[in-house]
Scaffold this motif. Sequence first.
Motif: not given
Length: 78
Positions: A1-19
């Motif tokens: 797996m490749k890291r494509v985004f480092s989020a500020s917090h869990s909510i932002e990470a899950h938002l990008v995952k959903g996107l």
Amino acid sequence: MKRVFSASHSIEAHLVKGLLEANGIAAMVAGDFLQGGVGELPAFGCCEVRVAPEHERAARAIIHEYETGEAPDGEFEA
């Protein structure tokens, strides 16, 4: 797996995952449970979104559009 985004917090990470998933790219969030160790660990910056290597380019284009509000240059396939 490749890291494509480092989020500020869990909510932002899950938002990008959903996107990404809404655009046909399977994604996972790593490190979101580390925020439970606040006081022992840094409270922010420990969450990241990962995708399969073959979807890295398309994922980065979608994330770029999310971050800047601009359409990516050229076409991409999920």
